[in-house]
Design a protein around this motif. Structure first.
Motif, PDB file in Angstrom:
ATOM      1  N   ARG A 114     -10.533  -1.349  -5.671  1.00 21.68           N
ATOM      2  CA  ARG A 114      -9.433  -1.121  -6.611  1.00 21.68           C
ATOM      3  C   ARG A 114      -8.706  -2.423  -6.933  1.00 21.68           C
ATOM      4  N   PRO A 155      -2.011  -7.371   4.606  1.00 16.12           N
ATOM      5  CA  PRO A 155      -2.165  -6.756   3.281  1.00 16.12           C
ATOM      6  C   PRO A 155      -2.230  -7.818   2.197  1.00 16.12           C
ATOM      7  N   TYR A 162       0.785  -1.233   0.000  1.00 21.28           N
ATOM      8  CA  TYR A 162       0.000   0.000   0.000  1.00 21.28           C
ATOM      9  C   TYR A 162       0.821   1.289   0.000  1.00 21.28           C
ATOM     10  N   ARG A 184     -13.719   2.862   5.278  1.00 17.11           N
ATOM     11  CA  ARG A 184     -14.079   3.272   3.911  1.00 17.11           C
ATOM     12  C   ARG A 184     -12.874   3.152   2.987  1.00 17.11           C
ATOM     13  N   VAL A 185     -11.707   3.504   3.515  1.00 20.54           N
ATOM     14  CA  VAL A 185     -10.495   3.394   2.707  1.00 20.54           C
ATOM     15  C   VAL A 185     -10.261   1.942   2.294  1.00 20.54           C
ATOM     16  N   ASP A 195     -10.029  10.761   5.860  1.00 23.38           N
ATOM     17  CA  ASP A 195      -9.164   9.793   5.160  1.00 23.38           C
ATOM     18  C   ASP A 195      -7.940   9.462   6.010  1.00 23.38           C
ATOM     19  N   ALA A 207      -1.214   7.578  -0.290  1.00 23.34           N
ATOM     20  CA  ALA A 207      -0.725   6.337  -0.901  1.00 23.34           C
ATOM     21  C   ALA A 207      -1.807   5.263  -0.897  1.00 23.34           C
ATOM     22  N   PHE A 208      -2.508   5.117   0.209  1.00 21.97           N
ATOM     23  CA  PHE A 208      -3.592   4.132   0.282  1.00 21.97           C
ATOM     24  C   PHE A 208      -4.659   4.416  -0.779  1.00 21.97           C
ATOM     25  N   LEU A 209      -4.971   5.690  -0.950  1.00 21.33           N
ATOM     26  CA  LEU A 209      -6.093   6.070  -1.812  1.00 21.33           C
ATOM     27  C   LEU A 209      -5.665   6.394  -3.239  1.00 21.33           C
ATOM     28  N   VAL A 210      -4.359   6.335  -3.496  1.00 23.05           N
ATOM     29  CA  VAL A 210      -3.815   6.700  -4.816  1.00 23.05           C
ATOM     30  C   VAL A 210      -4.309   8.102  -5.192  1.00 23.05           C
ATOM     31  N   GLN A 261     -12.462   0.927  -0.467  1.00 18.11           N
ATOM     32  CA  GLN A 261     -11.939   1.443  -1.744  1.00 18.11           C
ATOM     33  C   GLN A 261     -10.773   0.598  -2.235  1.00 18.11           C
ATOM     34  N   ILE A 262      -9.921   0.152  -1.321  1.00 18.98           N
ATOM     35  CA  ILE A 262      -8.770  -0.656  -1.737  1.00 18.98           C
ATOM     36  C   ILE A 262      -9.231  -2.020  -2.248  1.00 18.98           C
TER      37      ILE A 262
END
Lengths: 162, 120
Positions: free
Chosen positions: B18, B105, A23, B10-11, A86, A73-76, B14-15
């Motif tokens: 993605r 991860p 990540y 939420r992050v 965030d 970085a996590f969210l690009v 999204q990951i």
């Protein structure tokens, strides 16, 4: 549990290497560079507590800028695009990922809490009944980052008495 | 197919989204749940084909959601994406009817390996 089964800084390093590769540094350009202990860097803070057969906390601490870079970085996204929510979400998830992986190294019967996040740079966070047993401290993008484990004093007393 | 992603971060939702896209599964309809109770309710309401769930969430844990769904006769394909991985958790997940257990991860390669047989 014996003291030998407590995860070490090498274990934290292995977990963090995976987190960075997945990540925070998927291109392998900006690794976490280990340095010595970094007391007093805690502008941003996230922790999960572990209870059960082992009692303590896994703590992620970093500068405000490192937290923003991590969220980006996590969210690009670009660092200036990420919100305060965030940043808090990503810090909590970092503590959750490291804590969850630490749990797998502990004796069975442990539980990991939901993350606790403090993003107020003026805040002070203490664990009055626990002592730090290991810390991976380093710089990432020239910003200070620390991942540490804290064991409750009661748990340590039980270990010594065993 | 419709996929429900349940995670209180939420992050992380999204990951997961993605990474599904990176693994070649970007064309599916996605629904999100922010805690275990929402995951349970939305699974019954939206009738997804697959649920990808965190383990440790407010209101209900992921395995509690799975057990509640199975108790209600719901047989949706269900698995976990979680940072916690112990033998006892994996056994509990399998016993409850989970199809997969992905550890955070994670990588797109891991998603491809797990979801290709499920999503085609």
């Amino acid at each position: 549990m014996s003291v030998d089964t407590v995860p070490t800084v090498e274990d934290l390093t292995e977990i963090c290497d995976q987190v960075w590769a997945s990540y925070l540094d998927p291109e392998g350009l900006n690794p976490l560079l280990p340095v010595g202990p970094m007391a007093g860097i805690g502008e941003m803070f996230a922790a999960v507590s572990i209870t059960g057969s082992w009692h303590g906390h896994v703590v992620v601490t970093c500068s405000a800028n490192a937290a923003r870079q991590a969220a980006a970085a996590f969210l690009v996204m670009e660092p200036e695009e990420v919100s305060g929510d965030d940043v808090a979400d990503v810090l909590g998830e970092l503590a959750n990922i490291v804590g969850g992986n630490v749990k797998s190294m502990l004796p069975s019967g442990c539980f990991v809490s939901l993350p606790h996040v403090v993003t107020n740079p003026g805040a002070s966070t203490r664990f009055p009944s626990a002592v730090q047993i290991c810390e991976l401290a380093g710089t990432w993008l020239d910003e200070p980052v620390s991942i540490s484990m804290w064991q409750s004093n009661g748990d340590r007393a039980e270990v010594r008495a065993a | 197919m419709k996929i429900l992603i349940a995670d209180d971060s939420r992050v992380m939702r999204q990951i997961v989204t993605r990474t599904l896209r990176q693994a070649g599964f970007g064309d599916h309809d996605l629904v999100e749940a922010a805690d275990g109770r929402q995951a349970y309710d939305l699974t019954l309401k939206e009738e997804p084909d697959l649920v990808i769930s965190d383990w440790n969430m407010p209101e209900m844990t992921g395995v509690e959601v799975l057990r509640a769904l199975r108790a209600k006769g719901n047989q949706v394909k269900f698995g976990f994406v979680t940072s916690e991985c112990t033998a006892e958790m994996q056994q509990a997940a399998e016993a409850a009817g989970a199809l997969f257990f992905i550890i955070k991860p994670f990588t797109a390669e891991r998603f491809d390996e797990v979801f290709s047989p499920i999503l085609g």
